[in-house]
Design a protein around this motif. Structure first.
Motif, mmCIF file in Angstrom:
data_model
loop_
_atom_site.group_PDB
_atom_site.id
_atom_site.type_symbol
_atom_site.label_atom_id
_atom_site.label_comp_id
_atom_site.label_asym_id
_atom_site.label_seq_id
_atom_site.Cartn_x
_atom_site.Cartn_y
_atom_site.Cartn_z
ATOM 1 N N ILE A 108 -0.241 -7.706 2.030
ATOM 2 C CA ILE A 108 0.803 -7.028 2.804
ATOM 3 C C ILE A 108 0.370 -6.980 4.259
ATOM 4 O O ILE A 108 -0.798 -6.762 4.567
ATOM 5 N N SER A 109 1.318 -7.152 5.139
ATOM 6 C CA SER A 109 1.035 -7.101 6.569
ATOM 7 C C SER A 109 0.888 -5.666 7.050
ATOM 8 O O SER A 109 1.609 -4.773 6.603
ATOM 9 N N ALA A 110 -0.032 -5.465 7.987
ATOM 10 C CA ALA A 110 -0.161 -4.174 8.673
ATOM 11 C C ALA A 110 0.550 -4.327 9.998
ATOM 12 O O ALA A 110 -0.037 -4.739 10.992
ATOM 13 N N ASP A 111 1.836 -4.046 10.019
ATOM 14 C CA ASP A 111 2.623 -4.228 11.235
ATOM 15 C C ASP A 111 2.166 -3.276 12.318
ATOM 16 O O ASP A 111 1.869 -2.119 12.055
ATOM 17 N N GLY A 112 2.126 -3.783 13.532
ATOM 18 C CA GLY A 112 1.683 -2.982 14.664
ATOM 19 C C GLY A 112 2.565 -1.783 14.944
ATOM 20 O O GLY A 112 2.106 -0.751 15.402
ATOM 21 N N ASP A 113 3.864 -1.893 14.626
ATOM 22 C CA ASP A 113 4.771 -0.788 14.943
ATOM 23 C C ASP A 113 4.786 0.289 13.865
ATOM 24 O O ASP A 113 5.340 1.352 14.060
ATOM 25 N N HIS A 114 4.167 0.061 12.721
ATOM 26 C CA HIS A 114 4.147 1.016 11.611
ATOM 27 C C HIS A 114 5.534 1.568 11.328
ATOM 28 O O HIS A 114 5.728 2.770 11.217
ATOM 29 N N SER A 115 6.488 0.675 11.215
ATOM 30 C CA SER A 115 7.851 1.104 10.937
ATOM 31 C C SER A 115 7.909 1.796 9.585
ATOM 32 O O SER A 115 7.104 1.541 8.692
ATOM 33 N N LEU A 116 8.854 2.695 9.449
ATOM 34 C CA LEU A 116 9.001 3.440 8.201
ATOM 35 C C LEU A 116 9.239 2.505 7.019
ATOM 36 O O LEU A 116 8.724 2.716 5.936
ATOM 37 N N ARG A 117 10.008 1.441 7.252
ATOM 38 C CA ARG A 117 10.303 0.502 6.169
ATOM 39 C C ARG A 117 9.023 -0.146 5.656
ATOM 40 O O ARG A 117 8.794 -0.236 4.454
ATOM 41 N N HIS A 118 8.159 -0.584 6.559
ATOM 42 C CA HIS A 118 6.931 -1.249 6.124
ATOM 43 C C HIS A 118 5.923 -0.260 5.554
ATOM 44 O O HIS A 118 5.203 -0.583 4.621
ATOM 45 N N ASP A 119 5.863 0.947 6.101
ATOM 46 C CA ASP A 119 4.987 1.965 5.524
ATOM 47 C C ASP A 119 5.428 2.296 4.101
ATOM 48 O O ASP A 119 4.603 2.447 3.207
ATOM 49 N N ARG A 120 6.726 2.396 3.884
ATOM 50 C CA ARG A 120 7.264 2.686 2.546
ATOM 51 C C ARG A 120 6.911 1.556 1.581
ATOM 52 O O ARG A 120 6.530 1.804 0.437
ATOM 53 N N THR A 121 6.999 0.320 2.052
ATOM 54 C CA THR A 121 6.653 -0.830 1.204
ATOM 55 C C THR A 121 5.184 -0.782 0.813
ATOM 56 O O THR A 121 4.839 -0.979 -0.353
ATOM 57 N N ARG A 122 4.301 -0.508 1.776
ATOM 58 C CA ARG A 122 2.868 -0.436 1.462
ATOM 59 C C ARG A 122 2.573 0.675 0.460
ATOM 60 O O ARG A 122 1.805 0.480 -0.486
ATOM 61 N N ARG A 123 3.170 1.842 0.662
ATOM 62 C CA ARG A 123 2.945 2.955 -0.273
ATOM 63 C C ARG A 123 3.438 2.603 -1.674
ATOM 64 O O ARG A 123 2.766 2.884 -2.666
ATOM 65 N N TYR A 124 4.606 1.993 -1.761
ATOM 66 C CA TYR A 124 5.161 1.617 -3.053
ATOM 67 C C TYR A 124 4.236 0.620 -3.761
ATOM 68 O O TYR A 124 3.939 0.769 -4.946
ATOM 69 N N CYS A 125 3.780 -0.364 -3.042
ATOM 70 C CA CYS A 125 2.897 -1.372 -3.633
ATOM 71 C C CYS A 125 1.575 -0.772 -4.074
ATOM 72 O O CYS A 125 1.059 -1.109 -5.139
ATOM 73 N N ARG A 126 1.017 0.124 -3.275
ATOM 74 C CA ARG A 126 -0.235 0.792 -3.655
ATOM 75 C C ARG A 126 -0.067 1.541 -4.970
ATOM 76 O O ARG A 126 -0.946 1.550 -5.807
ATOM 77 N N ARG A 127 1.065 2.214 -5.137
ATOM 78 C CA ARG A 127 1.296 3.015 -6.335
ATOM 79 C C ARG A 127 1.580 2.174 -7.573
ATOM 80 O O ARG A 127 1.257 2.601 -8.680
ATOM 81 N N HIS A 128 2.229 1.026 -7.408
ATOM 82 C CA HIS A 128 2.734 0.297 -8.556
ATOM 83 C C HIS A 128 2.044 -1.036 -8.852
ATOM 84 O O HIS A 128 2.292 -1.618 -9.896
ATOM 85 N N ALA A 129 1.204 -1.510 -7.970
ATOM 86 C CA ALA A 129 0.593 -2.828 -8.173
ATOM 87 C C ALA A 129 -0.425 -2.793 -9.309
ATOM 88 O O ALA A 129 -1.298 -1.929 -9.335
ATOM 89 N N PRO A 130 -0.345 -3.754 -10.227
ATOM 90 C CA PRO A 130 -1.341 -3.855 -11.288
ATOM 91 C C PRO A 130 -2.566 -4.661 -10.855
ATOM 92 O O PRO A 130 -3.469 -4.886 -11.646
ATOM 93 N N CYS A 131 -2.555 -5.093 -9.596
ATOM 94 C CA CYS A 131 -3.593 -5.990 -9.084
ATOM 95 C C CYS A 131 -4.119 -5.457 -7.750
ATOM 96 O O CYS A 131 -3.546 -4.532 -7.178
#
Length: 169
Positions: A115-138
């Motif tokens: 996952i990219s760490a976008d420089g602007d830390h937009s809410l959409r990308h932060d939400r995506t990172r949090r979701y992936c952290r919680r649900h990724a099996p890998c």
């Protein structure tokens, strides 16, 4: 010897930081002899809710999906001009929220999700990172856009339930 990884799944869109993540993922896929799976998630221009309430012609959805496929192809060509012929690439275009689309592709514990760490830390990308952290099996790797192929900023493994910071490979 590198850890066996079936697929390196990476979320992409038009942002430059996403291209760095795509280049990093491609390099990692080559190193691990894994399939590179770039994922572009899309939704209707006015969102899923309005699309469900006021469905437009089916052709409009088809055009949006085709535009997303063309965009993903162009992004891969631009970011991976030299590696494309040496990689096994399974590009995915999904009409879904980005987090859900990434998790649907990274389904096995031996996959790697980038996952990219976008420089602007937009809410959409932060939400995506949090979701992936919680649900990724890998394992999940967050890549910043510094350097030609990006830099690992954070790693997370499901067993550790927390991030480790730094650029160690």
């Amino acid at each position: 010897m590198p850890v066996r990884t079936d697929r390196v799944v990476v979320g992409v869109d038009a942002l430059l930081s996403q291209r760095a993540a795509l280049r990093w993922a491609a390099k990692e896929a080559l190193h691990r002899h894994a399939v590179l799976c770039p994922v572009l998630a899309w939704s209707p221009p006015y969102g899923e809710t309005l699309s469900a309430l006021f469905p437009g012609p089916e052709a409009a959805d088809t055009r949006c999906g085709e535009a997303a496929r063309k965009q993903l192809t162009a992004l891969c060509r631009a970011a991976l001009p030299r590696q494309a012929d040496r990689l096994d690439i399974e590009a995915v275009v999904a009409r879904a929220d980005a987090g859900r689309a990434l998790i649907a592709c990274a389904t096995h514990p031996t996959d790697l999700l980038v996952i990219s760490a976008d420089g602007d830390h937009s809410l959409r990308h932060d939400r995506t990172r949090r979701y992936c952290r919680r649900h990724a099996p890998c394992p999940v790797v967050v890549v910043g856009d510094s350097g030609p192929c990006g830099q690992v900023l954070e790693r997370w493994t499901p067993s550790s339930s927390r991030y480790s910071r730094g650029s160690a490979s």
